[in-house]
Design a protein around this motif. Structure first.
Motif, PDB file in Angstrom:
ATOM      1  N   PHE A 165       0.826  -1.458   0.185  1.00  0.00           N
ATOM      2  CA  PHE A 165       0.070   0.106  -0.056  1.00  0.00           C
ATOM      3  C   PHE A 165       0.924   1.174  -0.047  1.00  0.00           C
ATOM      4  N   GLY A 166       2.101   1.300   0.663  1.00  0.00           N
ATOM      5  CA  GLY A 166       3.010   2.406   0.541  1.00  0.00           C
ATOM      6  C   GLY A 166       3.316   2.523  -0.727  1.00  0.00           C
ATOM      7  N   ARG A 167       3.664   1.794  -1.450  1.00  0.00           N
ATOM      8  CA  ARG A 167       4.165   1.850  -2.816  1.00  0.00           C
ATOM      9  C   ARG A 167       2.972   2.638  -3.695  1.00  0.00           C
ATOM     10  N   ALA A 168       1.781   1.969  -3.479  1.00  0.00           N
ATOM     11  CA  ALA A 168       0.719   2.557  -4.281  1.00  0.00           C
ATOM     12  C   ALA A 168       0.461   4.084  -3.892  1.00  0.00           C
ATOM     13  N   TRP A 169       0.308   4.331  -2.552  1.00  0.00           N
ATOM     14  CA  TRP A 169       0.273   5.596  -2.305  1.00  0.00           C
ATOM     15  C   TRP A 169       1.453   6.822  -2.742  1.00  0.00           C
ATOM     16  N   ARG A 170       2.586   6.222  -2.689  1.00  0.00           N
ATOM     17  CA  ARG A 170       3.653   6.971  -3.422  1.00  0.00           C
ATOM     18  C   ARG A 170       3.358   7.016  -4.872  1.00  0.00           C
ATOM     19  N   ARG A 171       2.888   6.358  -5.483  1.00  0.00           N
ATOM     20  CA  ARG A 171       2.546   6.278  -7.186  1.00  0.00           C
ATOM     21  C   ARG A 171       1.699   7.326  -7.084  1.00  0.00           C
ATOM     22  N   GLN A 172       0.481   7.367  -6.300  1.00  0.00           N
ATOM     23  CA  GLN A 172      -0.579   8.568  -6.242  1.00  0.00           C
ATOM     24  C   GLN A 172       0.084   9.751  -6.210  1.00  0.00           C
ATOM     25  N   LEU A 173       0.980  10.178  -5.390  1.00  0.00           N
ATOM     26  CA  LEU A 173       1.475  11.363  -4.833  1.00  0.00           C
ATOM     27  C   LEU A 173       2.636  11.615  -6.050  1.00  0.00           C
ATOM     28  N   ASP A 174       3.082  10.708  -6.752  1.00  0.00           N
ATOM     29  CA  ASP A 174       3.985  11.013  -7.889  1.00  0.00           C
ATOM     30  C   ASP A 174       3.292  11.255  -9.354  1.00  0.00           C
ATOM     31  N   GLN A 175       1.952  10.662  -9.253  1.00  0.00           N
ATOM     32  CA  GLN A 175       1.450  10.626 -10.668  1.00  0.00           C
ATOM     33  C   GLN A 175      -0.075  11.235  -9.988  1.00  0.00           C
ATOM     34  N   PRO A 176      -0.306  12.805  -9.828  1.00  0.00           N
ATOM     35  CA  PRO A 176      -1.636  12.979  -9.562  1.00  0.00           C
ATOM     36  C   PRO A 176      -2.513  12.704 -10.471  1.00  0.00           C
ATOM     37  N   GLY A 177      -3.662  12.196  -9.911  1.00  0.00           N
ATOM     38  CA  GLY A 177      -5.033  11.909 -10.763  1.00  0.00           C
ATOM     39  C   GLY A 177      -4.816  10.269 -10.938  1.00  0.00           C
ATOM     40  N   SER A 178      -3.941   9.733 -10.291  1.00  0.00           N
ATOM     41  CA  SER A 178      -3.715   8.272 -10.303  1.00  0.00           C
ATOM     42  C   SER A 178      -4.785   7.585  -9.631  1.00  0.00           C
ATOM     43  N   ALA A 179      -5.369   6.257  -9.968  1.00  0.00           N
ATOM     44  CA  ALA A 179      -6.460   5.799  -9.062  1.00  0.00           C
ATOM     45  C   ALA A 179      -5.790   5.122  -7.861  1.00  0.00           C
ATOM     46  N   LEU A 180      -6.469   5.811  -6.491  1.00  0.00           N
ATOM     47  CA  LEU A 180      -6.167   5.346  -5.119  1.00  0.00           C
ATOM     48  C   LEU A 180      -7.528   5.487  -4.259  1.00  0.00           C
ATOM     49  N   PRO A 181      -7.813   4.627  -3.649  1.00  0.00           N
ATOM     50  CA  PRO A 181      -9.070   4.482  -3.054  1.00  0.00           C
ATOM     51  C   PRO A 181      -9.277   5.538  -1.840  1.00  0.00           C
ATOM     52  N   THR A 182      -8.448   6.246  -1.579  1.00  0.00           N
ATOM     53  CA  THR A 182      -8.433   7.350  -0.605  1.00  0.00           C
ATOM     54  C   THR A 182      -7.848   8.608  -1.117  1.00  0.00           C
ATOM     55  N   SER A 183      -8.358   9.644  -0.508  1.00  0.00           N
ATOM     56  CA  SER A 183      -7.820  10.955  -0.597  1.00  0.00           C
ATOM     57  C   SER A 183      -6.766  11.537   0.386  1.00  0.00           C
ATOM     58  N   ILE A 184      -6.029  12.421   0.315  1.00  0.00           N
ATOM     59  CA  ILE A 184      -5.003  12.885   1.200  1.00  0.00           C
ATOM     60  C   ILE A 184      -5.600  13.173   2.338  1.00  0.00           C
ATOM     61  N   ASP A 185      -6.607  14.015   2.266  1.00  0.00           N
ATOM     62  CA  ASP A 185      -7.179  14.297   3.829  1.00  0.00           C
ATOM     63  C   ASP A 185      -7.870  13.132   4.624  1.00  0.00           C
ATOM     64  N   HIS A 186      -8.420  12.206   3.863  1.00  0.00           N
ATOM     65  CA  HIS A 186      -8.861  11.065   4.400  1.00  0.00           C
ATOM     66  C   HIS A 186      -7.809  10.240   5.061  1.00  0.00           C
ATOM     67  N   ALA A 187      -6.711  10.048   4.284  1.00  0.00           N
ATOM     68  CA  ALA A 187      -5.418   9.383   4.705  1.00  0.00           C
ATOM     69  C   ALA A 187      -4.876  10.122   5.852  1.00  0.00           C
ATOM     70  N   LEU A 188      -4.789  11.223   6.093  1.00  0.00           N
ATOM     71  CA  LEU A 188      -4.275  11.791   7.243  1.00  0.00           C
ATOM     72  C   LEU A 188      -5.298  11.527   8.354  1.00  0.00           C
ATOM     73  N   PHE A 189      -6.504  11.667   8.289  1.00  0.00           N
ATOM     74  CA  PHE A 189      -7.427  11.252   9.183  1.00  0.00           C
ATOM     75  C   PHE A 189      -7.423   9.869   9.813  1.00  0.00           C
ATOM     76  N   VAL A 190      -7.256   8.835   8.701  1.00  0.00           N
ATOM     77  CA  VAL A 190      -7.536   7.571   9.147  1.00  0.00           C
ATOM     78  C   VAL A 190      -6.021   6.982   9.773  1.00  0.00           C
ATOM     79  N   MET A 191      -5.068   7.373   9.297  1.00  0.00           N
ATOM     80  CA  MET A 191      -3.776   7.255   9.783  1.00  0.00           C
ATOM     81  C   MET A 191      -3.355   7.899  11.282  1.00  0.00           C
ATOM     82  N   GLY A 192      -4.079   8.900  11.359  1.00  0.00           N
ATOM     83  CA  GLY A 192      -3.872   9.720  12.589  1.00  0.00           C
ATOM     84  C   GLY A 192      -2.383  10.571  12.270  1.00  0.00           C
ATOM     85  N   ALA A 193      -2.253  11.105  11.086  1.00  0.00           N
ATOM     86  CA  ALA A 193      -0.906  11.733  10.705  1.00  0.00           C
ATOM     87  C   ALA A 193      -1.073  13.437  10.635  1.00  0.00           C
TER      88      ALA A 193
END
Length: 188
Positions: free
Chosen positions: A69-97
């Motif tokens: 999942f970390g690699r998929a997350w980094r792919r989303q950050l490197d390629q904006p618009g790529s498909a990932l089932p979560t947004s940055i805001d949601h990831a911050l919330f559910v990861m407590g980051a």
């Protein structure tokens, strides 16, 4: 769990999985020899991780394989618009980051690489040929790595339907496949 109890996501899903299994194993109407885990999407990572550490499981269904999942997350950050089932805001919330860097650091641990070979129970892996979130190679890698003597990789092809992430374009196909496979595995 996050919203009401502040319990953020964790990579070591065997911890809550084992606690849940301990809880239900003592119930009078539960046959502890016939317990399976089913996980869809990121739940596929969780189910695989849990199965790697829990010898009491009779079977595992990984519905949408997530190897890293970390690699998929980094792919989303490197390629904006790529498909990932979560947004940055949601990831911050559910990861407590606090920020994207902290999420990225936490997600580095979300890989099956060090544990997949420990999966010894029968395992069914379902994946769509056209999954835009997690490439089919993740499912193939999980299938190859699992040490189970009974493992099935079911790839849904575009011409039959169900080729999207977790068969979102025809979930009935996956439902039927899972139900039939579990009926066979849990009644042996």
């Amino acid at each position: 769990a996050v919203l009401f109890r502040g319990l953020v996501n964790r990579h070591d899903y065997e911890v809550p999985g084992t606690a849940a299994l301990d809880c239900i194993s003592g119930e009078a109407d539960i046959d502890p020899a016939r317990i399976a885990v089913v996980g869809s999407s990121l739940g596929g990572y969780r189910a695989a991780r849990f199965a790697a550490f829990e010898p009491r499981l009779r079977a595992a269904v990984i519905w949408g394989a997530v190897w890293d999942f970390g690699r998929a997350w980094r792919r989303q950050l490197d390629q904006p618009g790529s498909a990932l089932p979560t947004s940055i805001d949601h990831a911050l919330f559910v990861m407590g980051a606090r920020d994207v860097d902290e999420v990225t650091h936490k997600l580095d641990r979300w890989t099956l690489d060090p544990v997949a070979s420990r999966i010894s129970c029968p395992v069914l892996i379902l994946h769509g040929e056209r999954d835009s979130q997690f490439p089919i190679e993740e499912a193939e890698r999980l299938h190859e790595a699992a040490s189970s003597t009974h493992k099935v990789l079911r790839v849904f092809r575009e011409d039959e339907g169900g080729s999207a992430h977790c068969q979102n374009d025809n979930r009935v196909l996956a439902h039927e496949e899972i139900a039939d496979w579990l009926a066979d595995e849990l009644t042996k």
